[in-house]
Design an enzyme around this catalytic site. Structure first.
Site, PDB file in Angstrom:
ATOM      1  N   HIS A 229      -0.874  -8.003 -30.653  1.00  0.00           N
ATOM      2  CA  HIS A 229      -0.784  -7.347 -31.977  1.00  0.00           C
ATOM      3  C   HIS A 229      -0.860  -5.844 -31.719  1.00  0.00           C
ATOM      4  CE1 HIS A 229      -1.046  -6.829 -36.215  1.00  0.00           C
ATOM      5  NE2 HIS A 229      -2.250  -7.302 -36.476  1.00  0.00           N
ATOM      6  N   HIS A 268       9.366  -9.972 -31.820  1.00  0.00           N
ATOM      7  CA  HIS A 268       8.574  -9.931 -33.049  1.00  0.00           C
ATOM      8  C   HIS A 268       8.621 -11.297 -33.702  1.00  0.00           C
ATOM      9  CE1 HIS A 268       7.071  -8.690 -36.975  1.00  0.00           C
ATOM     10  NE2 HIS A 268       6.540  -7.673 -36.320  1.00  0.00           N
ATOM     11  N   ASP A 323       5.901  -0.767 -31.504  1.00  0.00           N
ATOM     12  CA  ASP A 323       5.004  -0.252 -30.462  1.00  0.00           C
ATOM     13  C   ASP A 323       5.750   0.422 -29.310  1.00  0.00           C
ATOM     14  OD1 ASP A 323       2.539  -0.991 -31.629  1.00  0.00           O
ATOM     15  OD2 ASP A 323       3.021  -3.068 -31.184  1.00  0.00           O
TER      16      ASP A 323
HETATM   17  N1  COA Z   1       8.879 -10.390 -23.382  1.00  0.00           N
HETATM   18  C1  COA Z   1       9.401 -11.456 -22.771  1.00  0.00           C
HETATM   19  N2  COA Z   1       9.677 -12.609 -23.395  1.00  0.00           N
HETATM   20  C2  COA Z   1       9.406 -12.659 -24.723  1.00  0.00           C
HETATM   21  C3  COA Z   1       8.889 -11.586 -25.411  1.00  0.00           C
HETATM   22  C4  COA Z   1       8.611 -10.411 -24.699  1.00  0.00           C
HETATM   23  N3  COA Z   1       8.098  -9.335 -25.301  1.00  0.00           N
HETATM   24  N4  COA Z   1       8.730 -11.922 -26.705  1.00  0.00           N
HETATM   25  C5  COA Z   1       9.157 -13.186 -26.818  1.00  0.00           C
HETATM   26  N5  COA Z   1       9.565 -13.636 -25.611  1.00  0.00           N
HETATM   27  C6  COA Z   1      10.080 -14.953 -25.306  1.00  0.00           C
HETATM   28  C7  COA Z   1       8.981 -15.987 -25.495  1.00  0.00           C
HETATM   29  O1  COA Z   1       8.173 -16.110 -24.346  1.00  0.00           O
HETATM   30  C8  COA Z   1       9.787 -17.215 -25.798  1.00  0.00           C
HETATM   31  O2  COA Z   1      10.296 -17.711 -24.584  1.00  0.00           O
HETATM   32  P1  COA Z   1      10.362 -19.308 -24.321  1.00  0.00           P
HETATM   33  O3  COA Z   1      11.238 -19.834 -25.421  1.00  0.00           O
HETATM   34  O4  COA Z   1      10.944 -19.400 -22.950  1.00  0.00           O
HETATM   35  O5  COA Z   1       8.957 -19.792 -24.417  1.00  0.00           O
HETATM   36  C9  COA Z   1      10.949 -16.669 -26.599  1.00  0.00           C
HETATM   37  O6  COA Z   1      11.072 -15.292 -26.244  1.00  0.00           O
HETATM   38  C10 COA Z   1      10.785 -16.771 -28.096  1.00  0.00           C
HETATM   39  O7  COA Z   1       9.555 -16.174 -28.476  1.00  0.00           O
HETATM   40  P2  COA Z   1       9.122 -16.190 -29.991  1.00  0.00           P
HETATM   41  O8  COA Z   1       8.812 -17.579 -30.426  1.00  0.00           O
HETATM   42  O9  COA Z   1      10.177 -15.479 -30.752  1.00  0.00           O
HETATM   43  O10 COA Z   1       7.798 -15.325 -29.951  1.00  0.00           O
HETATM   44  P3  COA Z   1       6.586 -15.366 -31.006  1.00  0.00           P
HETATM   45  O11 COA Z   1       7.105 -15.239 -32.382  1.00  0.00           O
HETATM   46  O12 COA Z   1       5.668 -16.509 -30.754  1.00  0.00           O
HETATM   47  O13 COA Z   1       5.804 -14.077 -30.545  1.00  0.00           O
HETATM   48  C11 COA Z   1       5.292 -11.835 -30.191  1.00  0.00           C
HETATM   49  C12 COA Z   1       6.026 -12.816 -31.093  1.00  0.00           C
HETATM   50  C13 COA Z   1       5.305 -10.463 -30.866  1.00  0.00           C
HETATM   51  C14 COA Z   1       3.832 -12.284 -30.018  1.00  0.00           C
HETATM   52  C15 COA Z   1       6.024 -11.800 -28.817  1.00  0.00           C
HETATM   53  O14 COA Z   1       7.341 -11.356 -29.007  1.00  0.00           O
HETATM   54  C16 COA Z   1       5.291 -10.912 -27.839  1.00  0.00           C
HETATM   55  O15 COA Z   1       4.340 -11.371 -27.189  1.00  0.00           O
HETATM   56  N6  COA Z   1       5.718  -9.618 -27.704  1.00  0.00           N
HETATM   57  C17 COA Z   1       5.020  -8.689 -26.844  1.00  0.00           C
HETATM   58  C18 COA Z   1       3.756  -8.151 -27.528  1.00  0.00           C
HETATM   59  C19 COA Z   1       4.079  -7.120 -28.569  1.00  0.00           C
HETATM   60  O16 COA Z   1       4.890  -6.244 -28.372  1.00  0.00           O
HETATM   61  N7  COA Z   1       3.371  -7.227 -29.711  1.00  0.00           N
HETATM   62  C20 COA Z   1       3.518  -6.319 -30.825  1.00  0.00           C
HETATM   63  C21 COA Z   1       4.188  -7.011 -31.956  1.00  0.00           C
HETATM   64  S1  COA Z   1       4.600  -5.886 -33.254  1.00  0.00           S
END
Ligand code: COA
Length: 388
Positions: A229, A268, A323
Site C-alpha cells: 500500500h 494496481h 508511487d
Molecule cells: N510486479 C510484478 N508482478 C506484478 C506486479 C508488480 N508490481 N503487480 C502485479 N503483478 C502480477 C501478480 O503477481 C500476478 O501474477 P500471477 O498471475 O502470475 O500471480 C498478476 O500480475 C496479476 O496481479 P493482480 O491480481 O492484478 O494484483 P493484485 O490486484 O492482487 O495486487 C497490487 C495489486 C498493487 C498489490 C500489486 O500490483 C503489487 O503488489 N504492486 C506493487 C506494490 C505497489 O506498488 N503498491 C502500491 C499500490 S498503489
C-alpha cells in the site's frame, strides 16, 4: 462439509463493500464529482476542504480553512513534543510511520476523544470536521518535529504558508521555490483520497464500531505502512538505487521475476489500464527535474525509470501506479526516503477523515462473514489422553 460453489474473492477483489459520496474511480478518478485533472490545477487546501465538506470553498472559506490548518500545525501539545523527544533518544531509527501512528494515538488521548456524541447531529458532524482539520495540521507538524529531532536541528516555528510549502520548507529547513512547492502540493492532491483502499477501509471499520476518529486514523496509518500500500513509494527509490544503471534493468527484473517478487510502483488492484494519477504526476516530475535548483543528476534517474517502465510494460503488461513518479518527485525535491510514506499520511488524513465522518453519519457495524476451511468437527480428547 460441502464446499461453497462460489468461493469468496481473495483480498475482496471486485467486491463492493459499501457506498460513498466522496470518491469514484469509474472512468476516471473524481473527488466529489470533480475530475482529478481539474483538481490538480487548484491546491491541497481546496481539495481537503472539498473532501471534508462536500463542496469547493469560496475564497473566504479557503483562507479561513488554510489558517485553521496552520494554527493546528503551530499548536502541537507540549506533551506530544516531549514524547517525540523521548522517542528520538530511545529509538531514533524507528520507522517514521510508527512515529505518526503513536503520535496520532497520543493526540487522541490528549484530546480525550471518546468518539462521536450520539445522535449524530449537524453540530456533531461539524465538531468531527474540526477535529479532522486539527489532525491534518498536527499530522504535518508531528512529521516535521520528528525530522528535526532526529537530525539534530533546532525546530523552527511553523511557516505561515499553505500546507505544501510549509511542510516542504520545514522538512528541508530552507526556503523552497514556487515550482518545488507546486510539485509537492500536486503530490498531496493526488495522494489525498482513493475510495475504499485498504487503509481507508480499516478506518471505516474501526469507525463502524462507534469508536473515535483518532483510533480509526491510528489503524489507517498501520495499514498504510505496508509495502503493498503506502510503503511502496519508499521501495521504488530503493529499487532504482539497487538497479543503478540502465544496463542493469533487464538482469535485475529477471532476478526479481524469477524470485516471484513484485516490482514496487507497478500494478494496481483497480486500475488495470494504468493509474491516471501516475500519468498526471509523471508530467509534473518531467517539468520539475528541468526546473531551477534541481541537480542535473536527476536526469539520469529519470532515464533509468523510463527503461524500467518500458520493460515492465513489455514483459508484464503492467503500468506504473502513483508511487512510481511520487518517489522520484520527492527525491528530486531533496527529501529523505523515510519521509515518503509519512507525507502520504499527511495528504491521506483528508480522505481518511472524510470517510470516517461519512461512516459516522450513516453507520452500520462492518462485520462480514468468512468461509470456514479448517478441520472437520472432531471430538475433544478426554483429560487422560491430553496428559499423554
Ligand atoms: N510486479 C510484478 N508482478 C506484478 C506486479 C508488480 N508490481 N503487480 C502485479 N503483478 C502480477 C501478480 O503477481 C500476478 O501474477 P500471477 O498471475 O502470475 O500471480 C498478476 O500480475 C496479476 O496481479 P493482480 O491480481 O492484478 O494484483 P493484485 O490486484 O492482487 O495486487 C497490487 C495489486 C498493487 C498489490 C500489486 O500490483 C503489487 O503488489 N504492486 C506493487 C506494490 C505497489 O506498488 N503498491 C502500491 C499500490 S498503489
Amino acid at each position: 462439509m460441502t464446499a461453497n460453489p462460489t468461493p469468496p474473492a481473495r483480498g475482496l477483489a471486485g467486491v463492493t463493500a459499501g457506498r460513498t459520496a466522496i470518491c469514484s474511480l469509474a472512468g476516471t478518478l473524481r473527488y466529489r464529482g470533480y475530475t482529478i485533472d481539474d483538481l490538480v490545477t487548484g491546491s491541497f487546501e481546496e481539495v481537503a476542504y472539498l473532501l471534508l465538506r462536500g463542496e469547493l470553498p469560496n475564497p473566504a472559506d479557503l483562507t479561513a480553512f488554510t489558517t485553521r490548518l496552520q494554527a493546528a500545525a503551530s499548536d502541537l501539545p507540549e506533551t506530544a513534543i516531549h514524547m517525540l523527544e523521548r522517542l528520538a533518544t530511545a529509538a531514533p531509527r524507528a520507522s517514521v510511520m510508527d512515529v505518526l501512528r503513536t503520535g496520532v494515538s497520543l493526540l487522541g488521548q490528549l484530546a480525550c476523544d471518546d468518539g462521536p456524541n450520539q445522535p449524530i447531529t449537524a453540530e456533531e458532524i461539524e465538531r468531527q470536521t474540526r477535529l479532522a482539520e486539527r489532525l491534518i495540521g498536527q499530522g504535518a507538524a508531528l512529521l516535521a518535529v520528528w525530522i528535526d529531532l532526529t537530525t539534530s536541528r533546532q525546530p523552527v516555528p511553523w511557516p505561515e504558508k499553505p500546507l505544501a510549502a510549509a511542510l516542504l520548507e520545514r522538512l528541508r529547513h530552507e526556503p523552497v521555490t514556487a515550482a518545488a512547492a507546486k510539485a509537492f502540493d500536486t503530490t498531496l492532491i493526488l495522494y489525498a483520497e482513493h475510495e475504499f483502499n485498504a487503509s481507508t477501509f480499516a478506518a471505516r471499520t474501526v469507525t463502524s464500531t462507534g469508536s473515535d476518529m483518532h483510533s480509526a486514523v491510528t489503524a489507517a496509518i498501520g495499514a498504510l505502512k505496508g509495502p503493498l500500500h503506502g510503503g511502496a513509494n519508499e521501495k521504488v527509490l530503493e529499487h532504482l538505487g539497487d538497479i543503478g544503471i540502465p544496463e542493469r534493468v533487464e538482469p535485475w527484473l529477471a532476478e526479481r521475476f524469477a524470485a516471484r517478487r513484485v516490482v514496487m510502483g507497478f500494478g494496481h488492484r483497480v486500475y488495470k489500464q494504468g493509474d491516471v494519477r501516475a500519468r498526471l504526476l509523471a508530467d509534473v516530475c518531467r517539468r520539475l527535474i528541468r526546473s531551477e535548483g534541481i541537480p542535473k543528476s536527476h536526469l539520469h534517474l529519470e532515464q533509468l525509470a523510463d527503461t524500467v517502465e518500458a520493460q515492465m510494460l513489455e514483459q508484464k503488461g503492467l503500468k506504473p501506479n502513483l508511487d512510481w513518479p511520487a518517489a522520484r518527485v520527492y527525491h528530486a525535491l531533496g527529501l529523505p526516503i523515510q519521509v515518503f510514506t509519512p507525507i502520504f499520511v499527511v495528504a491521506r488524513l483528508s480522505g481518511w477523515t472524510a470517510h470516517i465522518i461519512e461512516q459516522m453519519g450513516d453507520n452500520r457495524l462492518i462485520r462480514p462473514l468468512s468461509e470456514y476451511c479448517g478441520p472437520e468437527p472432531r471430538p475433544y480428547p478426554p483429560p487422560a489422553e491430553q496428559l499423554d
